[in-house]
Design an enzyme around this catalytic site. Structure first.
Site, PDB file in Angstrom:
ATOM      1  N   ASP A  16       0.854  -1.176   0.000  1.00  0.00           N
ATOM      2  CA  ASP A  16       0.000   0.000   0.000  1.00  0.00           C
ATOM      3  C   ASP A  16       0.899   1.239   0.000  1.00  0.00           C
ATOM      4  OD1 ASP A  16      -2.322   1.654   0.436  1.00  0.00           O
ATOM      5  OD2 ASP A  16      -1.779   1.709   2.554  1.00  0.00           O
ATOM      6  N   ASP A  18      -0.212   5.206   0.910  1.00  0.00           N
ATOM      7  CA  ASP A  18      -0.460   6.126   2.024  1.00  0.00           C
ATOM      8  C   ASP A  18      -0.610   5.360   3.334  1.00  0.00           C
ATOM      9  OD1 ASP A  18      -1.051   8.987   0.788  1.00  0.00           O
ATOM     10  OD2 ASP A  18      -1.961   7.497  -0.524  1.00  0.00           O
ATOM     11  N   ASP A 192      -2.166  -0.381   5.818  1.00  0.00           N
ATOM     12  CA  ASP A 192      -2.485   0.224   7.112  1.00  0.00           C
ATOM     13  C   ASP A 192      -3.971   0.422   7.372  1.00  0.00           C
ATOM     14  OD1 ASP A 192      -2.594   2.415   5.114  1.00  0.00           O
ATOM     15  OD2 ASP A 192      -2.994   3.643   6.879  1.00  0.00           O
TER      16      ASP A 192
END
Length: 256
Positions: A16, A18, A192
């Site tokens: 991922d 961000d 996240d």
């Protein structure tokens, strides 16, 4: 949760963006790419024989801009866009999003701290600067898509996103795993947000490694506390000898 094992050359690495490779910022354009990240990803891409992809809610052209001059295999907009290792781009045709965009813009006009992000096949409404407006945003967007089964509402960190239904990061990772150079490798995915859980649900049944970045409940069995911890974990692979069929000794992109 455990600390993830060290990367090995037979991994298929999915990351991922961000909150995983870069820290979360107040606005999407305000993020800062850590010094050395592009060089590190370039090294790992070579070391893994090309089996490294960024899987993000961002559009692919935006990822390319932040990671320039590197152009990795990538899934953008949670899988609506996908660029394979050969550079071929696939994009889902989006349903009409004008009504959604109108509602989001109306809210942002009334509440200047809201931010509307128009993507290729999605509309994101960011409320990071106005967390008290979370429920207002959710109800407004749910109302506009209630009779449109081709659209769904995705809730991320301080953002709601209206996107095509049935497309997610897990679907994108599955597609990569059917293609070279990812096929036959051990999938590893770090993310996240709640939007990454579909990816975790794909890699772990395949015998792979799912890594939750930061706090919060997750399907993932491994955890790293921050993007800095992700960087440091990725960097440990540099000291592992390259795969036998790769010769990176004279690669000018490698750090000395």
């Amino acid at each position: 949760m455990q600390t993830p094992p060290r990367l090995t050359p037979d991994a298929a690495l999915f990351l991922d963006f961000d909150g995983t490779l870069v820290g979360i910022a107040e606005t999407p354009e305000a993020i800062e790419v850590p010094q050395g990240l592009v060089a590190l990803l370039t090294d790992l891409h070579d070391w893994l024989g090309g089996a490294l992809a960024v899987v993000s809610g961002r559009q692919i052209d935006v990822l390319d801009r932040f990671l320039a001059p590197l152009r990795l295999p990538a899934a953008g907009e949670h899988g609506v866009q996908r660029r394979d290792a050969a550079g071929n781009m696939r994009e889902e045709t989006p349903p009409d999003l004008q009504a959604v965009l109108d509602v989001a813009n109306h809210l942002a006009g009334a509440h200047p701290d809201l931010l509307v992000e128009r993507k290729h096949a999605a509309v994101a409404l960011h409320y990071r600067r106005a967390p008290e407006l979370e429920e207002l945003c959710r109800l407004a967007l749910l109302g506009i898509i209630a009779k449109e089964p081709r659209l769904e509402l995705l809730h991320g960190k301080a953002v709601f996103e209206v996107k095509p239904a049935g497309i997610n990061k897990g679907v994108a990772i599955d597609a990569f795993m059917l293609e070279p150079p990812f096929v036959g490798r051990i999938p590893v995915f770090a993310g996240d947000d709640t939007t990454d859980e579909t990816g975790f649900a794909v890699v772990q049944p395949r015998g792979g490694v799912a890594i939750k970045v930061g706090s919060g409940p997750s399907l993932a069995q491994h955890r790293l506390e921050s993007p800095l911890a992700v960087f440091e974990w990725l960097a440990t692979a540099r000291s592992v000898p390259p795969a036998p069929d790769k010769n990176t000794k004279n690669d000018p992109r490698r750090d000395t």
